[in-house]
Design a protein around this motif. Structure first.
Motif, short mmCIF file in Angstrom:
data_model
loop_
_atom_site.label_atom_id
_atom_site.label_comp_id
_atom_site.label_asym_id
_atom_site.label_seq_id
_atom_site.Cartn_x
_atom_site.Cartn_y
_atom_site.Cartn_z
N LEU A 182 0.80 -1.23 0.00
CA LEU A 182 0.00 0.00 0.00
C LEU A 182 0.83 1.28 0.00
CD1 LEU A 182 -2.95 -0.99 2.37
CD2 LEU A 182 -2.93 -0.86 -0.13
N LYS A 183 2.16 1.13 -0.03
CA LYS A 183 3.01 2.32 -0.09
C LYS A 183 2.80 3.03 -1.44
CE LYS A 183 6.26 5.22 0.95
NZ LYS A 183 6.01 6.27 1.96
N ALA A 192 -5.69 0.90 -9.52
CA ALA A 192 -5.64 0.75 -8.06
C ALA A 192 -6.19 -0.61 -7.65
CB ALA A 192 -6.45 1.86 -7.40
N SER A 193 -5.55 -1.21 -6.69
CA SER A 193 -6.02 -2.49 -6.16
C SER A 193 -7.22 -2.27 -5.26
CB SER A 193 -4.90 -3.16 -5.36
OG SER A 193 -4.62 -2.41 -4.20
N PRO A 194 -8.03 -3.31 -5.01
CA PRO A 194 -9.15 -3.18 -4.08
C PRO A 194 -8.69 -2.69 -2.70
CG PRO A 194 -9.37 -5.20 -5.32
CD PRO A 194 -8.01 -4.65 -5.65
N ILE A 200 -8.16 4.39 0.75
CA ILE A 200 -8.55 5.76 0.45
C ILE A 200 -9.98 6.02 0.91
CG2 ILE A 200 -8.91 7.45 -1.37
CD1 ILE A 200 -5.99 6.78 -0.72
N ASP A 201 -10.85 5.04 0.73
CA ASP A 201 -12.24 5.19 1.17
C ASP A 201 -12.31 5.41 2.67
OD1 ASP A 201 -15.18 5.01 0.59
OD2 ASP A 201 -14.99 3.35 2.02
N ARG A 202 -11.45 4.74 3.42
CA ARG A 202 -11.46 4.91 4.89
C ARG A 202 -11.13 6.34 5.29
NH1 ARG A 202 -9.01 -0.26 4.74
NH2 ARG A 202 -6.93 0.63 4.99
N ILE A 203 -10.11 6.93 4.64
CA ILE A 203 -9.74 8.29 5.04
C ILE A 203 -10.77 9.31 4.54
CG2 ILE A 203 -7.28 7.71 5.14
CD1 ILE A 203 -6.87 9.26 2.57
#
Length: 341
Positions: A182-183, A192-194, A200-203
């Motif tokens: 994820l770096k 983008a990977s799942p 990104i969705d979390r932030i």
């Protein structure tokens, strides 16, 4: 006898020279004073001292917040400074902004709340106060908007480019070695990977929930009503009044009248503009400023600009529209004229 005459003449010459020096010194000083008076008169005629004289007496400060919101240190310094100015009895935020970086909106919102703890603050919305722009307006004690102003767009967005197919077509391959999957994700060089999308969705969701809670708290909404209005929709000032996003329809004078009626300010107080103290050096403290400096250098080499041209001109035109660090809270309009959020 000849020596005596010579001595007398010599003494007269010394006296004459001293007189001449005094005359020259007098006219030099007089010339400097006349020059200073002329410069002062020109500046006075141009109104250079008008703001200083007016701002020294009791008044309401006008602070303009316009354009894309960034982490604006000069603006934060100005809002902090206004807390200490005894002659400033209240502040009106003149807002016309589509939003900008979430962290920039958060910083100015907090500065407005700190200022409001010391003296009344009202917001007068011009063209729009959307997203981070609305976040800042919500920090004031009273929001006034014109009927056709745009308010709302409560939400957060994270955007990134993806050019892997283009690179494939032109035969460019980007390789990487990194410490963990994820770096530096998402990357523009591959889909983008799942896991990256979930990160990104979390932030985004964390910042969104904070934004919604802020609006609910400042506008007195229930959590459910705040979430209903925080779907990214924009509203006219009239619709905003209906939904509780603004307090009154009007302009700056309406905001001033509210300060007089509700906060006990004197009706004789005038409104005077205060501006953030900006310096071109500040522009070089972020990627946007560095980009503007580089573009200006190339423009000079190509003969499209002169070395004497101020860096501020390029800063105004380019950088804040090219780069916004971190999450973004702003109303967007695509090339077709449709709204995005």
């Amino acid at each position: 006898m000849a020596a005596s005459v010579s001595s007398a003449l010599s003494a007269d010459q010394i006296v004459d020279r001293r007189k001449m020096k005094r005359r020259i010194t007098f006219w030099r000083i007089a010339s400097l004073l006349l020059l200073a008076a002329a410069i002062a008169s020109i500046l006075w005629a141009l109104g250079a001292f008008e703001g200083l004289s007016k701002r020294s007496s009791d008044h309401i400060a006008r602070v303009k917040i316009s354009g894309v919101i960034t982490n604006d240190k000069p603006m934060l310094d100005l809002l902090e400074d206004l807390k200490e100015k005894e002659q400033v009895k209240a502040v009106i935020l003149d807002i016309s902004s589509p939003g900008g970086s979430t962290v920039g909106g958060e910083a100015i919102f907090e500065a407005v709340r700190d200022l409001a703890a010391e003296k009344p603050v009202a917001s007068s919305v011009g063209t729009l106060a959307a997203s981070a722009g609305y976040m800042i307006a919500a920090g004031s004690d009273h929001i006034v908007a014109r009927r056709s102003s745009i308010v709302g767009s409560i939400g957060v967005i994270f955007q990134y480019g993806q050019v892997s197919e283009l690179l494939d077509k032109i035969g460019v391959e980007v390789n990487e070695i990194k410490s963990s999957p994820l770096k530096a994700e998402p990357s523009p060089f591959k889909p983008a990977s799942p896991e990256a999308k979930a990160m990104i969705d979390r932030i985004v969701q964390d910042s969104y929930q904070w934004f919604v809670g802020l609006v609910a708290d400042r506008r007195g909404f229930t959590p459910s009503k705040a979430r209903l209005l925080a779907d990214g929709s924009i509203f006219t000032g009239a619709q905003g009044l209906e939904n509780g996003l603004v307090d009154e329809i009007g302009d700056e004078e309406t905001a001033r009248a509210w300060l007089v009626a509700e906060k006990g300010l004197s009706d004789s107080l005038e409104i005077h503009t205060w501006k953030a103290d900006r310096d071109n050096d500040l522009y070089l403290s972020n990627p946007a400023g560095k980009t503007a400096a580089a573009l200006r250098w190339f423009a000079v080499q190509l003969g499209l600009a002169t070395p004497a041209a101020p860096l501020g001109e390029l800063y105004e035109m380019l950088p804040e529209r090219l780069f916004l660090d971190g999450l973004v809270s702003m109303l967007q309009i695509d090339g077709a004229g449709t709204l995005g959020r």
